[in-house]
Structures are given as C-alpha cells and as structure tokens.
Design a protein around this motif. Sequence first.
Motif, mmCIF file in Angstrom:
data_model
loop_
_atom_site.group_PDB
_atom_site.id
_atom_site.type_symbol
_atom_site.label_atom_id
_atom_site.label_comp_id
_atom_site.label_asym_id
_atom_site.label_seq_id
_atom_site.Cartn_x
_atom_site.Cartn_y
_atom_site.Cartn_z
ATOM 1 N N ALA A 8 1.647 1.987 -3.529
ATOM 2 C CA ALA A 8 0.453 2.508 -4.204
ATOM 3 C C ALA A 8 0.206 3.963 -3.824
ATOM 4 N N PHE A 9 0.391 4.281 -2.544
ATOM 5 C CA PHE A 9 0.217 5.654 -2.057
ATOM 6 C C PHE A 9 1.162 6.606 -2.786
ATOM 7 N N ARG A 51 0.197 7.191 -6.423
ATOM 8 C CA ARG A 51 -0.903 8.158 -6.496
ATOM 9 C C ARG A 51 -0.389 9.579 -6.286
ATOM 10 N N CYS A 56 -6.017 5.909 0.590
ATOM 11 C CA CYS A 56 -4.653 6.141 0.115
ATOM 12 C C CYS A 56 -4.536 6.082 -1.398
ATOM 13 N N THR A 57 -5.379 5.297 -2.023
ATOM 14 C CA THR A 57 -5.243 5.082 -3.474
ATOM 15 C C THR A 57 -6.275 5.818 -4.313
ATOM 16 N N ILE A 103 -1.432 0.932 -9.200
ATOM 17 C CA ILE A 103 -2.018 1.368 -7.924
ATOM 18 C C ILE A 103 -3.107 0.388 -7.496
ATOM 19 N N ARG A 104 -3.993 0.081 -8.423
ATOM 20 C CA ARG A 104 -5.092 -0.840 -8.099
ATOM 21 C C ARG A 104 -4.568 -2.238 -7.771
ATOM 22 N N LEU A 135 0.831 -1.205 0.000
ATOM 23 C CA LEU A 135 0.000 0.000 0.000
ATOM 24 C C LEU A 135 0.870 1.262 0.000
ATOM 25 N N ALA A 170 -3.016 -2.251 -4.266
ATOM 26 C CA ALA A 170 -4.048 -2.132 -3.231
ATOM 27 C C ALA A 170 -4.781 -3.452 -3.053
#
Length: 366
Positions: A247-248, A251, A361-362, A330-331, A244, A334
């Motif tokens: 991914a954060f 983004r 966060c995403t 990102i997806r 995560l 997550a």
Amino acid sequence: MAVTVAAGVAPAEESPAVWLDRVGERCLAEAHDFVTARAAEHLSGHREGALAETVIPEFVAGGKCLRPMFAHVGWCCGRPESDAALRAASSLELLHCFALAQDDVMDGSSVRRRRPALHVRFARWHAEQGWSGSATRFGESAATLFGDLFLVWSEQLLRESGLDPETLARGWPVYDLMRAELAVGQLGDLVNDARSLPSWDGLLDVLRRKSGNYTVRRPLEFGAALAGCGPAVLAGLAEYGGLLGEAFQFRDDLLGVFGDPAITGKPAGQDLRDRKASSVIVLAATMTDRGQRTELTNLIELTTVDDAAVSRWRELIVATGARERLGELIRERAEKALAVIDPAVVPRHAAEVLAVLAARCTERDQ
C-alpha cells in the motif's frame, strides 16, 4: 503466543500518535548526532571534508524515521522501551540514507528532501573549486562513497547501541536480509522501464523487494526479533508488513505521477519523465480499451517526455480508471493489514500505533 504488555511500553498519558512522534524525533536525533560525530571524526580538518562535514549531517536531519519507528514498535511488541533499543532502531535511518544517496545517483534525481541531492551538491562544489575533470562524475562518485559510509555507520550504530550481543544476534539475520533485498530490489528497479511493461505479478515482486519489505515488513521483524518475540507475533507482523508495504508503494507511485511538487519536492510527473513502469502505469495498461491502448503505446514510445506529454499521460491514466482503482487497492491492503493484528498476541498500545502508522503510510501526501 500471547505477549504480556510490559511496564513502560504504553505510557498512559500519551496517545499513540504523540508517542509515535516522540519516538520519531528521538530516533532522528540519535541518527543525526551519531553521523555528526562520525563526520567530525573522519572529515574534520581534511580538504575532502570541507563540504561533507556539513552536508552529510544535514542530509540525515531531513529524514522522517519511518523505518526506525516500525522497528521500535516491533521491539515494543515483546519488550519495554529502552534507550538501547531506540538507538538500534535508529540505525535503520542511516541504512535509508545509504539507499537514498545511491538511488538518486542511479535515477539521476536532482532533489531529495527539498534540497539538492547529494550528488548535485558535490558536483557544484567541484565546479566552484575550479578543479579539472567532470563535476558531474565527481558528484556521483562522492555521493556513492558517502552512501557507502552511511551503510557502514548504520551497522556501527546498531553494534554500539547498547544492546547485548545475545539480543543483537537475534536481529542480525533480518538486518542482513533487509540489506540484501534492498540491493537486489534496486537492481530490479534499474531494469524497470515503461517501454517493456512487466506483468502485474512481476511488478509486485520488484515492488516488495525494493520498497515494501524494506519499508515496513523487515523493520517490524527486525525490532520484534531483537525483542525475542514468538512465532505468532512475528507471523502477524510479517503479514501486516507485507500488505502495508505494498500500500505504501502504491501511494508513492501515485505521488510520482500526480503529486504536487510544492509538497513532494520533486518535479511534477517525475516517474513519467523517468519512464518508470510503476504500479500506476502497469495497472493503466491492464485497464485500457483499444483506443486508449494505442495512445498508451504512443506515449511509451516518446523520445522526450515534456510537460505536455506528462499532462497527456495523467489524463489517460485517469480515463482508464487506474488512478481510482489504485486508491481502492491502497485502502483494501491497509484494511487487511490492520485485520491481521491479533489483539490476543500483540500488545494493545503497539496495535494502536500500528493503526496510526498504517494511516500515515497510506494517506500521506509526500
């Protein structure tokens, strides 16, 4: 190792999102009240405190308390909620204030939390007083010093949180690692320049140390360590946090290129103007065809990145497919993060809150 859900960890009358909002509000209040008291203690009545006694608490008040929320969820994976644990988690907001104050000086960022950055506020104050010397240099020096104070106050709030020494002793190693990784990651970010593009793996290494671990993984591990969680819980939270956290940052990098200034509070395409070799740029470089590669090289070598250049950068990134691909990454991260949370070892309410945090966060727009 299975973890029993203790009474008070999951209030039945609150949804995970409402519970999380309440935790964030309480953490922000704890951090703000602590800094307000410390600012009055150290600055009230002194010439150098005339502006700082107001500005420093204001700076804290603008926070979202994302790291404290992760830390408190980590705690709730093994122990019931407590005021002392929440204050301990709140200390991470002051650690974040330290990072922001000094990061803005290093990056030359003029805006933070929709207000002028600390170094800008202090530079303006210097100029208004008619003092000799460089107002810019004064502002940067003052912001750096107050960043140092935030670091000191973060540890003080943790130490005075009300947790007993044995409990605190479990958290210190993670707290120290988090601070060290943050500093080393910032150094890596200083040499991050689009004119010398790193490899994708090299970029991920800096990204994890500077932001990913510091934002998600270490706060979770910190809270769980304080709570005395076992190896199975810690391993699951570490894997969730690593995925995560990436991914954060992906983004965040997209917002740095395509974010709306009215929402982010920063100029459009700021990362492009700062020539940051962010994940957006590095990924685009790996996806260019021959013609696009030539244009990318020309943009990288520009002396000045003006509005027209920002538009060209954005069009090229979209044309390579990098914007869409980063959204997919990102997806994917997550989804993988949520998949590693084992309901047999993580309390149900904590798992539900981690799902809410993953979405925030995403899917965030600021």
